[in-house]
Design an enzyme around this catalytic site. Structure first.
Site, mmCIF file in Angstrom:
data_model
loop_
_atom_site.group_PDB
_atom_site.id
_atom_site.type_symbol
_atom_site.label_atom_id
_atom_site.label_comp_id
_atom_site.label_asym_id
_atom_site.label_seq_id
_atom_site.Cartn_x
_atom_site.Cartn_y
_atom_site.Cartn_z
ATOM 1 N N GLY A 184 -106.229 19.678 5.007
ATOM 2 C CA GLY A 184 -105.797 20.455 6.164
ATOM 3 C C GLY A 184 -105.489 21.888 5.788
ATOM 4 O O GLY A 184 -105.397 22.220 4.610
ATOM 5 N N ASP A 185 -105.341 22.705 6.840
ATOM 6 C CA ASP A 185 -104.953 24.104 6.674
ATOM 7 C C ASP A 185 -103.543 24.217 7.239
ATOM 8 O O ASP A 185 -103.333 23.945 8.424
ATOM 9 C CB ASP A 185 -105.946 24.979 7.461
ATOM 10 N N PHE A 186 -102.581 24.583 6.394
ATOM 11 C CA PHE A 186 -101.190 24.512 6.873
ATOM 12 C C PHE A 186 -100.856 25.555 7.943
ATOM 13 O O PHE A 186 -99.807 25.455 8.573
ATOM 14 C CB PHE A 186 -100.164 24.463 5.745
ATOM 15 N N HIS A 193 -94.152 32.037 -1.665
ATOM 16 C CA HIS A 193 -94.207 33.422 -2.182
ATOM 17 C C HIS A 193 -95.567 34.086 -1.940
ATOM 18 O O HIS A 193 -95.688 35.300 -2.057
ATOM 19 C CB HIS A 193 -93.776 33.501 -3.657
ATOM 20 N N ASP A 239 -103.768 19.723 1.009
ATOM 21 C CA ASP A 239 -104.346 21.017 0.600
ATOM 22 C C ASP A 239 -105.626 21.229 1.394
ATOM 23 O O ASP A 239 -106.053 20.365 2.176
ATOM 24 C CB ASP A 239 -104.630 21.039 -0.914
#
Ligand SMILES: C[S@@+](CC[C@H](N)C(=O)[O-])C[C@H]1O[C@@H](n2cnc3c(N)ncnc32)[C@H](O)[C@@H]1O
Length: 346
Positions: A235-237, A255, A209
């Site tokens: 992390g930043d996905f 979503h 996350d």
């Protein structure tokens, strides 16, 4: 008698109850949400009270107290015997703040935020624009949340409450015996990782996350004594790669995003998995005919209110995106209530 007169529906054939129930559904909804806001069920847990005591403790006006409490009885949230009010069993389990099974966090947020934002649904339907804090260039909720650790923890705990049923079911239902290591992408507090690890002592896993969630995840994992098997990966996905694991889980992630972003996340999952690895996507997946899962369809309207391009989708939609990304096999399985999971094998 003319044909058209014979074909006209009569009052005896149809009843307006369903229309009225949904049309005025906000009466019951707001009654429950106000009771949660006033911590009424927490006060009553273990301490049944009569009208006078409860009126004073909850700070109710005498004009409203009896109707409010008896409405909660009629709605099934309270029970009343000889003038003494107590929680119904499910209310006591799920709406007492002091129990770990409390799911009121998400309803507290619904009361404080969504109830008002949904008043602008018609505008959202006409414009396609979100209607929450970020409307017209305001500060998005998440920007504020990530800057405030206490509120962020409240949000993460609320997600745990919302997802708990599905998390327990995934821990039980997915063939975990075939795998060794998993990563939960957008893990929040990490309850899915915790439930999977508790049920399968052989498995190790990561919660992935944004960095602000790290301390919240780690505290929750420690509370369950799982620090040796579960680790946080920050992390930043959208900015980097996903952690490598045999199984990647995405709960209530896809979503939030538009179609291009959904496809990007599925492609990143494909890259991070070994051959034979699995991507498990779960949320309120809409039925393929888009006519049954009302909660899933309303959730998608909620994404219209809350996000710039997010929407919910059917299992058929998701499996098509997964196959386009290169996955060899896909299937879907119902979990609990409105939740299903879609599984893709590389
Ligand atoms: C709706 S919550 C879902 C939490 C949990 N998976 C569940 O189903 O209960 C979405 C999560 O995605 C995380 N998230 C949002 N944007 C992200 C990003 N760019 N990179 C990594 N995580 C992100 C949020 O911090 C949040 O924890």
């Amino acid at each position: 008698m003319s044909t058209s007169a014979a074909a006209a529906p009569s009052g005896a054939q149809f009843a307006p109850e369903h229309i009225m129930q949904v049309g005025l559904g906000f009466w019951g909804s707001k009654t429950l949400l106000s009771a949660i806001e006033m911590e009424l069920f927490t006060q009553l847990a273990g301490h049944p009270q009569d009208l006078e005591t409860l009126t004073g403790r909850a700070g109710l006006h005498p004009r409203s107290a009896r109707d409010f409490l008896d409405a909660l009885v009629a709605l099934g949230f309270l029970e009343r015997t000889d003038g003494v009010y107590r929680n119904a069993p499910d209310t006591d389990l799920f709406l007492d703040k002091h129990k770990p099974s409390y799911i009121g966090g998400v309803l507290e947020m619904a009361n404080a935020r969504l109830f008002g934002f949904w008043n602008s649904l018609t505008e959202a339907l006409r414009t396609g624009e979100l209607q929450n804090e970020a409307k017209g260039g305001g500060v998005p909720l998440f920007q504020e949340l990530y800057a405030d650790p206490a509120r962020l923890k409240g949000f993460a705990a609320a997600m745990t409450g919302l997802s708990r049923g599905a998390s327990l079911q995934i821990a039980e239902q997915f063939p975990w015996g075939d795998y060794k290591r998993f990563a939960d992408i957008g893990t929040a507090q990490g309850d899915l990782s915790v439930q999977v690890a508790l049920a399968h002592p052989r498995l190790t896993g990561y919660g992935f996350d944004l960095p602000e969630l790290g301390p919240i995840f780690e505290e929750y994992v420690e509370q369950h004594g799982l620090g040796d098997r579960l680790a946080f990966v920050a992390g930043d996905f959208f900015a980097g790669d996903l952690p490598r694991a045999d199984v990647l889980l995405m709960g209530h992630i896809l979503h939030d995003w538009n179609l291009e972003e959904k496809r990007t996340l599925i492609a990143k999952a494909y890259d991070a998995l070994p051959t034979g690895g699995a991507l498990v996507v779960y949320e309120t997946i809409i039925d393929d005919d888009r006519s049954q899962n009302a909660f899933g369809l309303l959730m998608s309207l909620n994404m219209l209110i809350e996000t710039h391009g997010g929407f919910d989708y059917t299992a058929a939609d998701c499996m098509e995106w997964m196959r386009t990304a290169g996955f060899a096999r896909t299937r879907t399985e119902h979990l609990v209530g409105p939740d299903s999971m879609v599984i893709a094998i590389k």
